[in-house]
Write a protein that holds these residues in place. Structure first.
Motif, PDB file in Angstrom:
ATOM      1  N   ASP A   1    -109.464  52.132  30.810  1.00 48.47           N
ATOM      2  CA  ASP A   1    -108.582  50.973  30.970  1.00 48.47           C
ATOM      3  C   ASP A   1    -109.180  49.691  30.405  1.00 48.47           C
ATOM      4  OD1 ASP A   1    -106.673  52.507  32.246  1.00 48.47           O
ATOM      5  OD2 ASP A   1    -107.474  52.123  34.249  1.00 48.47           O
TER       6      ASP A   1
ATOM      7  N   ASP B   1    -115.762  55.462  36.055  1.00 52.83           N
ATOM      8  CA  ASP B   1    -115.562  54.095  36.531  1.00 52.83           C
ATOM      9  C   ASP B   1    -116.894  53.354  36.427  1.00 52.83           C
ATOM     10  OD1 ASP B   1    -115.669  51.967  38.800  1.00 52.83           O
ATOM     11  OD2 ASP B   1    -113.527  52.427  38.632  1.00 52.83           O
TER      12      ASP B   1
ATOM     13  N   SER C   1    -108.737  47.015  36.673  1.00 56.58           N
ATOM     14  CA  SER C   1    -109.285  48.364  36.750  1.00 56.58           C
ATOM     15  C   SER C   1    -110.696  48.377  36.175  1.00 56.58           C
ATOM     16  CB  SER C   1    -108.400  49.353  35.977  1.00 56.58           C
ATOM     17  OG  SER C   1    -108.996  50.629  35.922  1.00 56.58           O
TER      18      SER C   1
ATOM     19  N   GLY D   1    -109.369  47.517  41.932  1.00 58.46           N
ATOM     20  CA  GLY D   1    -109.195  48.531  40.893  1.00 58.46           C
ATOM     21  C   GLY D   1    -110.386  49.432  40.654  1.00 58.46           C
TER      22      GLY D   1
END
Length: 515
Positions: A231, A136, A226, A77
């Motif tokens: 998320d 991320d 993720s 993820g």
């Protein structure tokens, strides 16, 4: 127009230019390298202004890079995704601006290895922009570690050069130079670079542990595999696990901020790095630590941050007060500014600990104000060293007579740094104290906010001491032929001063962006 606004272009354009500049295809001519690099930094700044002009806070910029139609590491993820929201946009603009100023400041401070120097400068800009725009956690960590490579070479590289006649700098930038440093200067710079890497890398390993724990427990608790910030739902993660993760992350970010006692790398790095690199270290690199705390601890782990905020506020007040006293005891101009940076980063941390809108606005505002002030002060220190070959305030005296324009800029920037009204730091300091006083979850914040007020007095002492000892008094004979600032130096100082005045008189232009 929206098709022209690309986050990958914003981030990776400096990286591509870095590879081009260092390649054998590009010329070794010093003038061409310098002018080309300034042009690219200028274009990048204009591009960031264009992105700001079309920025919609309700619809942040987003982008994701796929590899053969797949996510970066799809099995766990991890996505190569980017996002620019309000605060990211402010820091992107600040990054582009400071790097542009640093490229102007490099003209007289960098005298050798120009291709490699500017290549590392472009690489560092890409890494920092990647940190500020990552959506991320693992992409964030990738750029966080990538930044170590150019920063190491920029701090410890052989760029400074030694001037044969230190007073012979004409208005057009003339003067005779050698292309190497003394062995002692090289050794000190290399030791500072190694110290910076060891501190940052050690903190990064602890931070990586926190990221891995957060990724794992988010999957266990929420069933979402993720690493995207959007998320992550920490509310379902056990409280004690949240606290462990938060502490691990804070150690990594605390090295870069820096938080005492993780700060000892910074004064050495500032002292031995060339002036343009010091401007980037204080103006931008320290802000990556504050941004990390905001993005991970403040936003992603809010419950844990509320728990540790009172303790963190105590560390913030130690930063503010202790390093202010240490700064007063210094005699090297760069070390004075370096310790003042640590003190001011304590204010940024205190604003975050308030966990309210005023505190957050003050924290982000002070990131910008402090970046402008430190760029100006390090530029002043660099100019003094180029002319007088010393930064010791006990040796300097009376140089205002021969450098009136530098004296004028230095006086105004010093007054701005101590929080005089009509300048940006005044706004952020007042808002920080107000935000901490209005923190409704802890009485510790209220106490700390009142206790931080002496910062205004202490900072006035060491800054005015530096100004008085350096520029006033009887002019030594060896400084009588020193020339005033050049056009390049005027541009840097005037740009810094303009920013301090604009944001000081019209703070709403920046505060409105924080939202």
């Amino acid at each position: 127009m929206e098709k022209l606004l690309s986050i990958p272009f914003l981030i990776f354009m400096p990286l591509v230019v870095s590879m081009f500049v260092i390649s054998p295809l590009f010329t070794k001519n010093e003038i061409v390298v310098r002018r080309f690099s300034k042009s690219v930094f200028g274009f990048h700044f204009l591009y960031s202004i264009l992105m700001l002009a079309f920025f919609d806070p309700a619809n942040p910029y987003t982008s994701q890079i796929h590899f053969f139609g797949l996510d970066w590491v799809q099995s766990v993820g991890i996505k190569f995704a980017f996002r620019i929201d309000n605060i990211s946009m402010i820091l992107v603009m600040l990054t582009s601006f400071v790097f542009l100023l640093s490229s102007f400041a490099s003209k007289f401070n960098i005298r050798a290895n120009h291709k490699f120097y500017y290549s590392m400068l472009f690489l560092l800009e890409s890494a920092i922009l990647g940190i500020f725009t990552s959506a991320d956690m693992f992409v964030f960590f990738l750029f966080w570690e990538l930044e170590l490579i150019p920063a190491y070479f920029l701090i410890g590289g052989k760029w400074k050069g030694i001037e044969v006649k230190p007073t012979n700098i004409s208005a057009s930038g003339g003067g005779k130079w050698k292309g190497s440093e003394t062995e002692d200067e090289e050794k000190r710079a290399q030791n500072s670079a190694i110290k910076f890497v060891l501190f940052t890398f050690s903190g990064s390993m602890v931070m990586l542990l926190g990221i891995l724990l957060l990724h794992y427990y988010n999957f266990i608790s929420n069933g979402i595999l993720s690493a995207s910030f959007t998320d992550i739902n920490a509310s379902r993660i056990p409280e004690y696990i949240q606290n462990i993760i938060a502490v691990c992350l804070l150690i990594g970010f605390g090295v870069k901020l820096p938080i005492i006692p993780l700060h000892t790398w910074l004064p050495d790095a500032h002292t031995n790095a060339p002036t343009p690199v010091s401007m980037i270290l204080a103006g931008i690199l320290l802000k990556t630590g504050a941004y990390g705390i905001f993005r991970f601890n403040y936003e992603t782990l809010p419950d844990a941050f509320i728990t540790i905020a009172p303790i963190l506020a105590i560390f913030a007040i130690i930063n503010i007060i202790y390093t202010a006293f240490v700064a007063y005891a210094q005699t090297d101009i760069k070390r004075i500014v370096a310790y003042s940076s640590i003190s001011n980063m304590g204010l940024i941390l205190l604003g975050l600990c308030a966990i309210n809108r005023i505190g957050l606005s003050a924290s982000v505002f002070h990131m910008v104000a402090h970046a402008l002030v430190t760029c100006g002060l390090f530029m002043v220190a660099g100019i003094v060293y180029l002319r007088c070959k010393t930064r010791d305030i006990n040796t300097l005296s009376g140089i205002a007579v021969v450098m009136p324009r530098l004296f004028g800029f230095a006086t105004v920037i010093v007054l701005a740094s101590i929080g005089i009204p009509a300048f940006a730091p005044f706004v952020s300091e007042i808002l920080t104290i107000l935000g901490a006083m209005q923190a409704d979850f802890s009485d510790v914040l209220k106490f700390v906010s009142v206790f931080s007020l002496p910062l205004l007095i202490i900072s006035s002492c060491y800054m005015l001491k530096f100004l008085h000892k350096s520029f006033f008094g009887e002019l030594p004979a060896e400084f009588e032929k020193v020339n005033d600032i050049t056009v390049h130096e005027f541009i840097v100082l005037a740009s810094v001063l303009a920013g301090l005045i604009i944001f000081g008189i019209f703070p709403g232009t920046l505060l409105g962006m924080v939202g």
